[in-house]
Enzyme design. Structure first.
Site, mmCIF file in Angstrom:
data_model
loop_
_atom_site.group_PDB
_atom_site.id
_atom_site.type_symbol
_atom_site.label_atom_id
_atom_site.label_comp_id
_atom_site.label_asym_id
_atom_site.label_seq_id
_atom_site.Cartn_x
_atom_site.Cartn_y
_atom_site.Cartn_z
ATOM 1 N N LYS A 52 0.843 -1.205 0.000
ATOM 2 C CA LYS A 52 0.000 0.000 0.000
ATOM 3 C C LYS A 52 0.878 1.255 0.000
ATOM 4 O O LYS A 52 0.585 2.233 -0.689
ATOM 5 C CB LYS A 52 -0.940 -0.021 1.217
ATOM 6 C CG LYS A 52 -2.052 -1.069 1.063
ATOM 7 C CD LYS A 52 -2.821 -1.353 2.349
ATOM 8 C CE LYS A 52 -3.778 -2.527 2.138
ATOM 9 N NZ LYS A 52 -4.458 -2.968 3.365
ATOM 10 N N GLN A 96 -4.577 -1.935 9.704
ATOM 11 C CA GLN A 96 -4.429 -3.252 9.076
ATOM 12 C C GLN A 96 -4.960 -4.336 10.012
ATOM 13 O O GLN A 96 -4.587 -4.389 11.186
ATOM 14 C CB GLN A 96 -2.941 -3.493 8.726
ATOM 15 C CG GLN A 96 -2.689 -4.745 7.938
ATOM 16 C CD GLN A 96 -3.314 -4.725 6.534
ATOM 17 O OE1 GLN A 96 -3.309 -3.707 5.848
ATOM 18 N NE2 GLN A 96 -3.878 -5.851 6.124
ATOM 19 N N ASP A 119 -11.096 2.763 4.320
ATOM 20 C CA ASP A 119 -11.420 1.339 4.172
ATOM 21 C C ASP A 119 -12.930 1.122 4.128
ATOM 22 O O ASP A 119 -13.378 0.038 3.770
ATOM 23 C CB ASP A 119 -10.847 0.535 5.360
ATOM 24 C CG ASP A 119 -9.557 -0.195 5.004
ATOM 25 O OD1 ASP A 119 -9.315 -0.403 3.793
ATOM 26 O OD2 ASP A 119 -8.811 -0.561 5.930
#
Ligand code: NAP
Length: 292
Positions: A52, A96, A119
Site C-alpha cells: 500500500k 491493518q 477502508d
C-alpha cells in the site's frame, strides 16, 4: 473466456490517479496523504501494508506507516487513532487487520473518523453504502465493481451468488450487487458455512463471487457454462519448490473452472491489485472532500 486482468486495470487506475495528483501539484495544492497503522509483526499484514505504501509512492501520494508492537493495548491504539483523526495533514487512514487478541476490533474501527475511513469499515459508511448514499466503499468490493464495470460485465437481472459473508468482502459485495444501478441490479444469494447444498446454488449462478479463503474450493462441477467467476481468495499454501516456500492460491480451481467461464479473475493478478488501487481512489476522494 476473458481474463479479468486486475493487474492491468489497477495500473490504468493508478495512471489516472497519477495524472490527477500532477494537476494538484501544478495548482500548488497539497497531495493526498494516506496513513496505515499496523500492530504486531504478522508477515502477510506487513507485506500488504508495504504494498500500500509503494502504491502511494507510485501515484505521488504522501504516506505514513505507523508501526506498533504486538503488546500494544487497546487504549494506546485508540490514542493513536485519535491523533490521526485530528491531524489535518492526514486525509485518510487504515488499520491493518487482524489485530492482536487484547484489542477489540469493532471498538477500534468505530473510533475512526468516518471522513477519514478510507477502508469504509465504519458503521456510518457501511450504512451509507447500504442506503445508496455517496461514501467510501470497502476497497475489495469496490475493486470488483470497477473490474466488472471496465470489462462491461452485464450484472442486471443476473443471479449473483456470493460465497462468504465477512464484513469486509462478502456482506458488502452482496449489498452492492443488489443495488439499483450498474454494476448491480442482480438477484443475490449470500452463502456461508451453514449453507446447505451449496453446489445446487452455485450451479444456478450467472456470477459467482468467492470469498471464503479455502484453496480450490470452487470446482468445475459447481459452475454452469459461461458463468462469470470472481475469485477473492488469497491463501498461502506451503510449497517447497517455490522460492518463498509457499504459493498464493485462490478459492477457485482455475485450471478447470476457466474452461467453463465467460469471464474469470486469476490469482494472483485479479482482485488483489484492484483492492490497492481502490484504496488509493478512496484516499483521493477523502482529499477532495476535505478541500470542499
Ligand atoms: P473470513 O472473514 O474468514 O470469512 C470467510 C467466510 O467464508 C465466512 O463468512 C464463512 O462462513 C465462509 N465460509 C467458510 N467456509 C465455507 C464453506 N465451506 N462454504 C461456504 N462458506 C464458507 O474471510 P474474508 O476476510 O472475507 O476473506 C476471504 C478470503 O478472501 C481470504 O482468502 C482472504 O485472504 C481473501 N481476501 C482477499 C482480498 C483481496 O484483496 N483479494 C481482500 C480481503 C480478503 P461463516 O460466516 O458461517 O463463518
Amino acid at each position: 473466456m476473458t481474463i479479468l486482468d486486475g493487474k492491468k486495470v489497477s495500473n490504468d487506475i493508478k495512471d489516472e490517479i497519477t495524472e490527477q495528483v500532477k494537476k494538484m501539484v501544478a495548482k500548488g495544492e497539497k497531495v493526498p496523504h494516506l496513513a496505515a497503522i499496523i500492530v504486531g509483526n504478522d508477515g502477510a499484514s506487513l507485506t500488504y501494508v508495504a504494498s500500500k505504501v509503494r502504491a502511494c509512492e507510485r501515484v505521488g501520494f504522501e504516506s505514513t506507516m505507523v508501526r506498533m508492537s504486538n503488546t500494544t493495548s487497546e487504549v494506546e491504539l485508540l490514542d493513536k487513532i485519535e491523533e490521526l483523526n485530528t491531524d489535518n495533514d492526514i486525509d485518510g487512514f487504515i488499520i491493518q487487520l487482524p489485530l492482536p487478541p487484547q484489542i477489540n476490533t469493532q471498538k477500534v474501527l468505530m473510533a475512526v473518523n468516518p471522513d477519514k475511513d478510507v477502508d469504509g469499515f465504519h458503521p456510518m459508511n457501511f450504512g451509507k453504502m447500504a442506503l445508496d448514499m455517496s461514501t467510501f466503499i470497502p476497497a475489495t468490493p469496490f475493486g470488483i465493481l470497477e473490474l466488472m464495470d471496465r470489462y462491461g460485465v452485464e450484472t442486471k437481472g443476473k443471479h449473483t451468488v456470493v460465497i462468504g459473508r465477512s464484513h469486509i468482502v462478502g456482506r458488502p459485495m452482496s449489498i452492492l450487487m443488489g443495488r439499483k444501478g450498474f454494476p448491480g441490479n442482480s438477484t443475490v444469494t449470500l452463502t456461508h458455512s451453514h449453507t446447505k447444498n451449496i453446489t445446487q446454488i452455485t450451479s444456478q449462478a450467472d456470477i459467482i463471487i468467492s470469498a471464503l479463503g479455502v484453496p480450490n474450493f470452487l470446482k468445475a462441477e459447481m459452475v454452469k457454462d459461461d458463468a462469470v467467476i470472481i475469485d477473492v481468495g488469497i491463501t498461502r499454501v506451503a510449497d517447497d519448490t517455490a522460492a518463498k516456500g509457499y504459493v498464493i492460491t485462490g478459492d477457485v480451481d482455475f485450471e478447470n473452472v476457466s474452461k467453463k467461464a465467460s469471464y474469470i479473475t486469476p490469482v494472483p493478478g485479479g482482485v488483489g491489485p484492484m483492492t490497492i488501487a481502490m484504496l488509493l481512489k478512496n484516499t483521493l476522494l477523502a482529499r477532495e472532500r476535505h478541500m470542499q
